[in-house]
Structure formats: structure tokens, C-alpha cells
Enzyme design. Structure first.
Site, PDB file in Angstrom:
ATOM      1  N   ALA A  63       0.862  -1.176   0.000  1.00 49.47           N
ATOM      2  CA  ALA A  63       0.000   0.000   0.000  1.00 49.47           C
ATOM      3  C   ALA A  63       0.904   1.233   0.000  1.00 49.47           C
ATOM      4  CB  ALA A  63      -0.860  -0.016   1.260  1.00 49.47           C
ATOM      5  N   GLU A 105      -0.855  -9.160  -1.129  1.00 47.45           N
ATOM      6  CA  GLU A 105      -2.298  -9.380  -0.911  1.00 47.45           C
ATOM      7  C   GLU A 105      -3.052  -9.295  -2.241  1.00 47.45           C
ATOM      8  OE1 GLU A 105      -2.406  -6.383   2.232  1.00 47.45           O
ATOM      9  OE2 GLU A 105      -3.291  -7.913   3.516  1.00 47.45           O
TER      10      GLU A 105
HETATM   11  N1  3HC Z   1       4.625   3.428   0.051  1.00 44.57           N
HETATM   12  C1  3HC Z   1       5.123   4.635  -0.240  1.00 44.57           C
HETATM   13  N2  3HC Z   1       6.413   4.843  -0.555  1.00 44.57           N
HETATM   14  C2  3HC Z   1       7.218   3.790  -0.567  1.00 44.57           C
HETATM   15  C3  3HC Z   1       6.776   2.494  -0.258  1.00 44.57           C
HETATM   16  C4  3HC Z   1       5.402   2.328   0.064  1.00 44.57           C
HETATM   17  N3  3HC Z   1       4.892   1.121   0.358  1.00 44.57           N
HETATM   18  N4  3HC Z   1       7.810   1.639  -0.340  1.00 44.57           N
HETATM   19  C5  3HC Z   1       8.871   2.377  -0.697  1.00 44.57           C
HETATM   20  N5  3HC Z   1       8.521   3.667  -0.836  1.00 44.57           N
HETATM   21  C6  3HC Z   1       9.370   4.780  -1.268  1.00 44.57           C
HETATM   22  C7  3HC Z   1      10.498   5.060  -0.274  1.00 44.57           C
HETATM   23  O1  3HC Z   1      10.072   5.942   0.735  1.00 44.57           O
HETATM   24  C8  3HC Z   1      11.530   5.670  -1.175  1.00 44.57           C
HETATM   25  O2  3HC Z   1      11.149   7.016  -1.417  1.00 44.57           O
HETATM   26  P1  3HC Z   1      12.272   8.145  -1.599  1.00 44.57           P
HETATM   27  O3  3HC Z   1      13.079   7.707  -2.778  1.00 44.57           O
HETATM   28  O4  3HC Z   1      11.479   9.365  -1.780  1.00 44.57           O
HETATM   29  O5  3HC Z   1      13.054   8.120  -0.323  1.00 44.57           O
HETATM   30  C9  3HC Z   1      11.342   4.923  -2.502  1.00 44.57           C
HETATM   31  O6  3HC Z   1      10.037   4.358  -2.444  1.00 44.57           O
HETATM   32  C10 3HC Z   1      12.330   3.795  -2.706  1.00 44.57           C
HETATM   33  O7  3HC Z   1      12.337   2.979  -1.554  1.00 44.57           O
HETATM   34  P2  3HC Z   1      13.704   2.387  -0.961  1.00 44.57           P
HETATM   35  O8  3HC Z   1      14.725   3.457  -0.857  1.00 44.57           O
HETATM   36  O9  3HC Z   1      13.327   1.644   0.268  1.00 44.57           O
HETATM   37  O10 3HC Z   1      14.099   1.393  -2.135  1.00 44.57           O
HETATM   38  P3  3HC Z   1      14.798  -0.019  -2.057  1.00 44.57           P
HETATM   39  O11 3HC Z   1      14.993  -0.445  -3.454  1.00 44.57           O
HETATM   40  O12 3HC Z   1      15.962   0.027  -1.120  1.00 44.57           O
HETATM   41  O13 3HC Z   1      13.729  -0.994  -1.362  1.00 44.57           O
HETATM   42  C11 3HC Z   1      11.547  -1.966  -1.035  1.00 44.57           C
HETATM   43  C12 3HC Z   1      12.542  -1.287  -2.020  1.00 44.57           C
HETATM   44  C13 3HC Z   1      12.117  -3.315  -0.591  1.00 44.57           C
HETATM   45  C14 3HC Z   1      10.249  -2.145  -1.732  1.00 44.57           C
HETATM   46  C15 3HC Z   1      11.402  -1.067   0.222  1.00 44.57           C
HETATM   47  O14 3HC Z   1      11.093   0.246  -0.203  1.00 44.57           O
HETATM   48  C16 3HC Z   1      10.323  -1.479   1.175  1.00 44.57           C
HETATM   49  O15 3HC Z   1      10.540  -2.362   1.976  1.00 44.57           O
HETATM   50  N6  3HC Z   1       9.162  -0.825   1.096  1.00 44.57           N
HETATM   51  C17 3HC Z   1       8.087  -0.998   2.037  1.00 44.57           C
HETATM   52  C18 3HC Z   1       7.364  -2.299   1.833  1.00 44.57           C
HETATM   53  C19 3HC Z   1       6.243  -2.401   2.801  1.00 44.57           C
HETATM   54  O16 3HC Z   1       6.374  -2.188   3.991  1.00 44.57           O
HETATM   55  N7  3HC Z   1       5.068  -2.742   2.284  1.00 44.57           N
HETATM   56  C20 3HC Z   1       3.906  -2.862   3.089  1.00 44.57           C
HETATM   57  C21 3HC Z   1       3.204  -1.542   3.142  1.00 44.57           C
HETATM   58  S1  3HC Z   1       1.852  -1.558   4.246  1.00 44.57           S
HETATM   59  C22 3HC Z   1       0.638  -2.362   3.383  1.00 44.57           C
HETATM   60  O17 3HC Z   1       0.830  -2.802   2.286  1.00 44.57           O
HETATM   61  C23 3HC Z   1      -0.685  -2.423   4.092  1.00 44.57           C
HETATM   62  C24 3HC Z   1      -1.614  -3.387   3.440  1.00 44.57           C
HETATM   63  O18 3HC Z   1      -1.612  -4.597   4.114  1.00 44.57           O
HETATM   64  C25 3HC Z   1      -3.007  -2.847   3.410  1.00 44.57           C
END
Ligand code: 3HC
Ligand code: NAI
Length: 689
Positions: A63, A105
Site C-alpha cells: 500500500a 495481498e
Molecule cells: N509506500 C510509499 N512509498 C514507498 C513504499 C510504500 N509502500 N515503499 C517504498 N517507498 C518509497 C520510499 O520511501 C523511497 O522514497 P524516496 O526515494 O522518496 O526516499 C522509494 O520508495 C524507494 O524505496 P527504498 O529506498 O526503500 O528502495 P529499495 O529499493 O531500497 O527498497 C523496497 C525497495 C524493498 C520495496 C522497500 O522500499 C520497502 O521495503 N518498502 C516498504 C514495503 C512495505 O512495507 N510494504 C507494506 C506496506 S503496508 C501495506 O501494504 C498495508 C496493506 O496490508 C493494506
């Protein structure tokens, strides 16, 4: 259709492509056209199957975290998945990169999932203080079984494609052009005519679930939660998948999600997610980084060995330098032993161990550092030794090599001045054990060149560390604030608290251990030596050290560790010592409450953080939070000291600091002007820029 979602046709298979860089998060501007596309394709007779794929470097990574805490704009992810599950033709998620959180999901809403060999799949919501809120807790157990789902969801750790295939999470793994193969797979599902069932209707993995085994596992995981609500909610929700009908379990999952997303813990953890990424950004986007192919490490002691391992683990060849063959052999043997422990634990293969050991080259000759692009010293913490080492480095290091120091406290400007190239000198302050701890304080000295700094920051990320840029001062950000946290510990003991009581307050707060347990673990002699060098005293800790009680390594310190045990047991001798010292000083013991312990240890730490911001030693309050969570175990659910200060209330903190300042006259309680400004404005961002 839209800039973010497009549809192409490959025969009877429609390919829906999401393109929302950088990580294809499911923002509203993606959800809306995605929903429209799915509804259209569901009803279109010419379409026999649907593939959902992503452009760019990854499948949907979740998300859009920036939308949390704001009103939900429909359609939400659950509505999209509900539509997906009404589609009576095969739907296939084509996963490359990472399918995380809402991304996985979404894929669980499809009948089938196929993955690229390099793909990783997981539900990391727990790390944001959440549980999967798009049906992940009720669908994943239906594919991989409740126990596996429990472990994946409570740990938040993704699994690779091979494991996902073995677990039943994906149906096929492909090399090469994933979308083409997903289209072929979808066609086969159409022509094969085999029945396909939405995940929500697959109950066979749940039917035989052993609820007692599940509860046992969940209870073990809960023990590790240390006050965090999300892991408990995750476990409860997976359990509901077993015990409740699908729709009911889904509804409870939603309730739990809504509760968590509005809570302080999740806000704190989301703050940390962005704070870590912000900390790694330094001004000047166009700075060209220097190329780092080989790393040199000077000193193969506690830190040097760990630092060398951290680079080898990141794939860098390392030249390790010591003063004598004997010291070198000892250092290399420790490294080999550490890798052997990882092999024995099953976290490293024998092959990987060999490959890593092959990256090491030992030496006692400074000339061997001539081909290194970055050289880090981790020798004794004495300015004269550091200056000598940097003088020698200056003579042998190649032009534009980065020369780094791992000093904990010393003045990096003075170290840089012992070379003819201060622009190439930077601090790289690792934390012990350096191959494990994530934090890396990157110290910018007065003359450090922007490209040297940027290279150090990027390199840190490459080896999996969390870098934070800090300025030069005694102890930088972390150790300087640690000193502020610890300065009242002795006074509290003398006035009537016990080490156990203070440590208990810390663990109840969510720290992995309290200050006295930490002192015993690190070795009380370190602080003792430091105090002696600075002409300081600490009546109780100094006496313990004079008597040879250095903590765990000597079997006793503030606690007793009998027969090599690492579990601290109360030490009656220390309690007697405290009473004697208090009597000597004429202090009558009194009852000390939890609030007072927090006010006299954690509030001064925040005050010091404000001073650090005033002096521009740290660029942002959130950088300080990153330091404390990753380097010292500040509880993630409280977001770091500066975030927690906001939760606790600036006015309250100031009131109590003023009180203690009035009562003791001690400088650590003198309120920093920036803290007063923060209390007035309600946010660090408004005052510290
Ligand atoms: N939402 C918004 N922004 C996000 C994001 C997300 N889910 N995931 C990453 N970003 C953004 C980061 O803030 C970053 O922004 P910036 O360049 O402005 O700083 C950019 O995307 C790149 O991210 P990373 O620097 O972390 O890039 P990497 O290549 O090192 O890693 C990744 C990529 C493994 C996908 C890592 O970003 C990550 O782990 N992201 C979060 C994944 C996550 O937690 N997903 C679950 C979200 S909660 C959810 O889905 C709820 C649902 O159940 C309803
Ligand atoms: P240590 O005493 O374990 O290791 C120092 C090593 O440096 C020894 O093996 C010694 O033989 C070697 N050495 C000394 N002079 C040398 C020289 N001129 N050339 C090559 N090798 C030389 O010390 P430790 O704990 O590893 O600390 C090293 C540095 O790291 C210090 O600056 C310390 O402040 C810093 N540090 C220590 C942390 C810790 O928890 N121990 C944490 C973070 C930083």
C-alpha cells in the site's frame, strides 16, 4: 487507460500493467484505474484470462504508506481484491522484484501466482506497526498453512521464490521474460480446463490445523513482542483464519488494522521507515561517488574484525592490517570462528563461508594498503595512535582513497589534520558487533569533501547498514546522548534505587535491556578508562572496576553471572556497596518511582538531542531517532527519542527538567532553547532546519 495502469492483449490473455515508480505502491491513482480495468476485463467475453504484472524494478511493494492516517479514498485494496475474486476466468499475478504487503495481498486475490527466480514475497506490515489489512492474514494461511503464515506475518520477513514455490505460495517460478511466461501459464490454465478456486474458498490447509501447536508458537512469538501491539494482532488474526468463517475473519482483520493504523506505535514505526530513508539522503544530487573496489581495515580487534566482516559480507575484498603476525592471526581466527558459528546455526552455507573468507587478505605491511579505495582504522582509542596511523596512511594510500576512522569520541578534524588530504578523511563509526549492528554514524569533518561523504553513505547502504550523517563533537550523536542518559544513573542508585529497579523501568519501556545490564555486557572497564582519561569519577562503578568486577566477562559487575551464565542475577554485594557509598556521602535512601527514573534519564537525553540539533551536529530530529533505534535499541514502537518527546509532550518534559534543574543545579537539566521552541510549535521540523 491511465499513466499508471495499462492493458495489452496477448491473444485471449489481457495483461494489466501497473507502472507507479519507484516501487509500484498501490496509491489511489493506481487503485482507481486498476479497479476499472478489472471490472471491464471481467465482463469482456473476448478475454479468457488476466495477468497482473508491473513495470520497473518490482511488483507492487505494498500500500502507499504516505496515505496512512488520511481518509481512505475508494476503491480500497479490499474492494479491488473482492472484484478479483469474482472473476470467473483465470487470473495470474506475475511477480518480479518484491511482492510485499498490499502487493502480495493483491497477488493472493488472483487464482495463481508465478514468480521470477529472483523474486521475494512477504507481508512486512508488522514492521510498520500494522497487520496486513488487505486479507493477507486470512488468505496466506490458506495457501501455506497457518504455522508458516504465522511466522511470515509476525516476523515480516520475506521469502524467496524457491521457498514460496515449496510452500505453495506460488504456482511456478520462471527465468527470463516473466510476463511472456505468465501469459503462457494463463493460456494453459484456460485450455487445460482444470478447476480453479479463489484463495478465499480454499480451506484444505486449514481443516487439519493443529490449534494447540499454533497457540504454542504464537505464545513464543508474543514473548518477543516487547510491548508491541502489532505482532500480537497479527497472530490473533491468523488464528481467526483457522477458527472463523472467511468473511468474519476478514472483518476482524479490518477492525484490527484500523485500530493499529490510528495508534501511536504504527505512527512511530512509519516515522522510522521514512526517517531511515531521509537520513541516507545528502544534499547535492549530482555528486559523483568515488569507486570503491577494495577496502582496507587497520586493527583486527573487536571492531576491526567486525568491520572487515561487514564489508566481506557485502562482497568487498578486504585487506586487514595489524601490528604483528600474532595479532593478525588472532583477528583472522576470530573472524573464521564467527563464520563457523553462522554455519552451525544454519544461517550461512559452508560455500558462502569459504567465499567470504577468500575475500580476506591479511598483512602487517602498510604498503599493502596502496590498492585500497577506502581504508578504515579501528586501532586503540588514543589520539596519538590515530595520528600516527593516519600519517602513515597518508604516505601509502592512493590518491582520492577515502581514509576513515572508527573513533567513538575523538576529534575527527584533528585526525584529518594529521594528513595532507583532510578532504578525503571521514568518520565511519560502526557499532559493536560491527558485522551485525545496522547503524553507521558517518562523521562529516570540517574539510570532508562532499563526494567522499556521499561515497561513504552509499557504501554503508550497499553493505546493508543504516547510515546517518553527523558532525564532529565528543561522542557524536549516539554516545553523546548516551552520556546524558547515563549521567544520573549513579545518583539514582545513591538516592535509593537499585540497578534491577532502573533496568526494569527501561525494559518495561521497551528497551531490550537497561543501562546497568548494558554496562555489564559491554564491560564496565570501558567507561572506567574513559572517565579516568577525562578526570571524571563514578563512585560505585569505579569501585566495582577497582575490585576487578568488569561485568559479564569477569562473572560479576552490577549483577552476578554464575557459571558463565549471561542472565543477570541480583548482586547483594553491589547493594551493600551502594548503601555504604550513600552513607559516606550522607545521603538517606528514599523510595524512587518509575516517573522519576524516566525524568532523570530519558528527559536529559532528549534535551541533549535538542542541543545537538542547535549545534547542527545532526541535520534532522528524525536522524537522531534513526541513530537511537538502530544503534542502541530505543523501542521502535516509540519512534526514537525525539519522536517520543512529541508523544510525551514538550511542555511536560520542560516542566520536569526545570524542576530537576532547580533541585540539583545540574547542567544536564538546563533546558535547551530549541526544546522550548519545539514545545511551543509542537514539532521539531518547524524549529530545526
Ligand atoms: N509506500 C510509499 N512509498 C514507498 C513504499 C510504500 N509502500 N515503499 C517504498 N517507498 C518509497 C520510499 O520511501 C523511497 O522514497 P524516496 O526515494 O522518496 O526516499 C522509494 O520508495 C524507494 O524505496 P527504498 O529506498 O526503500 O528502495 P529499495 O529499493 O531500497 O527498497 C523496497 C525497495 C524493498 C520495496 C522497500 O522500499 C520497502 O521495503 N518498502 C516498504 C514495503 C512495505 O512495507 N510494504 C507494506 C506496506 S503496508 C501495506 O501494504 C498495508 C496493506 O496490508 C493494506
Ligand atoms: P581493540 O583493542 O579490540 O582492537 C584494537 C586493535 O588495533 C588491536 O588488535 C591492536 O593490535 C590494533 N592496533 C593498535 N595499533 C595499531 C596500529 N598502529 N596499526 C595496526 N593495528 C593496530 O579495540 P576496539 O574495541 O576494536 O576499538 C577500536 C576502535 O573502535 C577504537 O577507536 C574504539 O573507540 C572504536 N569503537 C569501539 C567500539 C566497541 O564497542 N569496542 C564501538 C565503536 C567504536
Amino acid at each position: 487507460m491511465s499513466n499508471f495502469v495499462s492493458v495489452t492483449r496477448e491473444g485471449g490473455v489481457a495483461v494489466v500493467t501497473i507502472d507507479n515508480p519507484p516501487v509500484n505502491a498501490l496509491s489511489f491513482h493506481v487503485r482507481e484505474p486498476l479497479m476499472q480495468a478489472l471490472v471491464l476485463l471481467r465482463d469482456e467475453p473476448d478475454v479468457a484470462a488476466i495477468v497482473i504484472a508491473c513495470a520497473g524494478r518490482t511488483f507492487v511493494a505494498g500500500a502507499d504508506i504516505t496515505e496512512f492516517g488520511k481518509p481512505v479514498q475508494q476503491p480500497d485494496l479490499r474492494a479491488i481484491i473482492a472484484v478479483l475474486e469474482t472473476i470467473a476466468k483465470p487470473t495470474v499475478a506475475a511477480i518480479h522484484g518484491t511482492a510485499l504487503g498490499g502487493g502480495l495481498e493483491l497477488a493472493l486475490g488472483c487464482h495463481f501466482r508465478v514468480a521470477d527466480t529472483g523474486a521475494r514475497l512477504g507481508l512486512p506490515e508488522v514492521k510498520l506497526g500494522l497487520l496486513p489489512g488487505g486479507g493477507g492474514t486470512v488468505r496466506l494461511p490458506r495457501l501455506v498453512g497457518p504455522l508458516k503464515a504465522l511466522n511470515m506475518i509476525v516476523s515480516g520477513t520475506p521469502i524467496d521464490a524457491a521457498e514460496a514455490l515449496a510452500a505453495g505460495l506460488v504456482d511456478a517460478v520462471f527465468d527470463g521474460d516473466l510476463v511472456a511466461q505468465a501469459v503462457r501459464f494463463a493460456s494453459e490454465m484456460v485450455t487445460g480446463g482444470e478447476p480453479f478456486t479463489p484463495v478465499c474458498d480454499r480451506n484444505d490447509r486449514l481443516a487439519g490445523a493443529d490449534l494447540a501447536a499454533f497457540d504454542k508458537q504464537a505464545a513464543e512469538l508474543a514473548k518477543k513482542a516487547r510491548g508491541l501491539e502489532a505482532p500480537i494482532a497479527c497472530a490473533q488474526s491468523v488464528r481467526n483464519a483457522i477458527t472463523l468463517p472467511f468473511d468474519e475473519a476478514l472483518a476482524v482483520e479490518r477492525e484490527l488494522f484500523v485500530k493499529l493504523v490510528g495508534g501511536d506505535q504504527s505512527r512511530a514505526q512509519r516515522h522510522l521507515f521514512f526517517a531511515e530513508r531521509e537520513a541516507a539522503k545528502i544534499p547535492g544530487k549530482d555528486i559523483v561517488r568515488r569507486r570503491i573496489a577494495r577496502v582496507g581495515v587497520i586493527g583486527a580487534g573487536t571492531m576491526g574484525g567486525g568491520i572487515a566482516m561487514a564489508f566481506a559480507n557485502g562482497g568487498y575484498p578486504v585487506t586487514l592490517l595489524e601490528t604483528s603476525r600474532e595479532a593478525l592471526e588472532r583477528g583472522l581466527a576470530t573472524i573464521e570462528k564467527n563464520y563457523a558459528v553462522s554455519v552451525a546455526r544454519g544461517s550461512l552455507s559452508e560455500d558462502a563461508k569459504r567465499q567470504r573468507l577468500d575475500l580476506f587478505k591479511g598483512s602487517t605491511d602498510y604498503g599493502d594498503l596502496a590498492d585500497c579505495d577506502l581504508i578504515i582504522e579501528a586501532v586503540f582509542e588514543e589520539m596519538a595512535v590515530k595520528r600516527e596511523v593516519f600519517g602513515r596512511l597518508d604516505a601509502v594510500a592512493k590518491s582520492r582513497a577515502i581514509l576513515a576512522t572508527n573513533t567513538s569520541y575523538l576529534d575527527v578534524n584533528e585526525i584529518a589534520a594529521s594528513t595532507s588530504r583532510p578532504q578525503d578523511v571521514v568518520g565511519m563509526h560502526f557499532f559493536s558487533p560491527a558485522n551485525v549492528m545496522k547503524l553507521l554514524e558517518i562523521v562529516r569533518a570540517e574539510r570532508t569533501a562532499p563526494d567522499a561523504l556521499a561515497t561513504a553513505v552509499e557504501l554503508a547502504r550497499r553493505i546493508g547498514k543504516v547510515p546517518v550523517v553527523v558532525g564532529v563533537c565528543h561522542g557524536f550523536v549516539g554516545n553523546r546522548m548516551l552520556a546524558a542518559r547515563g549521567s544520573e544513573s549513579e545518583a539514582l542508585l545513591l538516592e535509593g534505587a537499585t540497578p534491577q529497579q532502573i533496568d526494569q523501568v527501561f525494559t518495561d519501556f521497551g528497551w531490550p535491556m537497561g543501562p546497568f545490564q548494558m554496562g555489564d555486557l559491554a564491560g564496565l572497564d570501558i567507561g572506567w578508562r574513559n572517565r579516568k582519561a577525562r578526570g571524571q569519577t563514578a563512585a560505585i562503578a569505579d569501585t566495582l572496576c577497582e575490585q576487578g568486577h568488569f561485568g559479564q566477562k569477569t562473572g560479576s559487575g552490577f549483577y552476578r553471572y554464575e557459571n558463565g551464565s549471561r542472565t543477570p542475577a541480583p548482586n547483594p554485594e553491589v547493594e551493600a556497596l551502594i548503601r555504604d557509598k550513600a552513607a559516606e556521602k550522607g545521603i538517606a535512601p528514599r523510595a524512587i518511582g518509575t516517573e522519576e527514573i524516566i525524568e532523570r534519564t530519558l528527559y536529559p537525553m532528549i534535551n541533549e538531542g535538542a542541543k545537538i540539533l542547535e549545534e547542527k551536529i545532526a541535520a534532522r530530529a528524525s536522524d537522531i531517532d534513526v541513530v537511537w533505534v538502530n544503534g542502541y535499541g530505543f523501542p521502535v514502537g516509540k519512534g526514537g527519542p525525539m519522536f517520543w518527546a512529541g508523544l510525551e509532550g514538550g511542555d511536560k518534559i520542560i516542566g520536569r527538567l526545570d524542576h530537576w534543574h532547580e533541585r540539583t543545579g545540574k547542567d544536564i537539566f538546563r533546558v535547551a532553547p530549541l526544546l522550548r521552541q519545539m514545545a511551543a510549535s509542537g514539532s521539531w521540523e518547524d524549529v530545526a532546519s
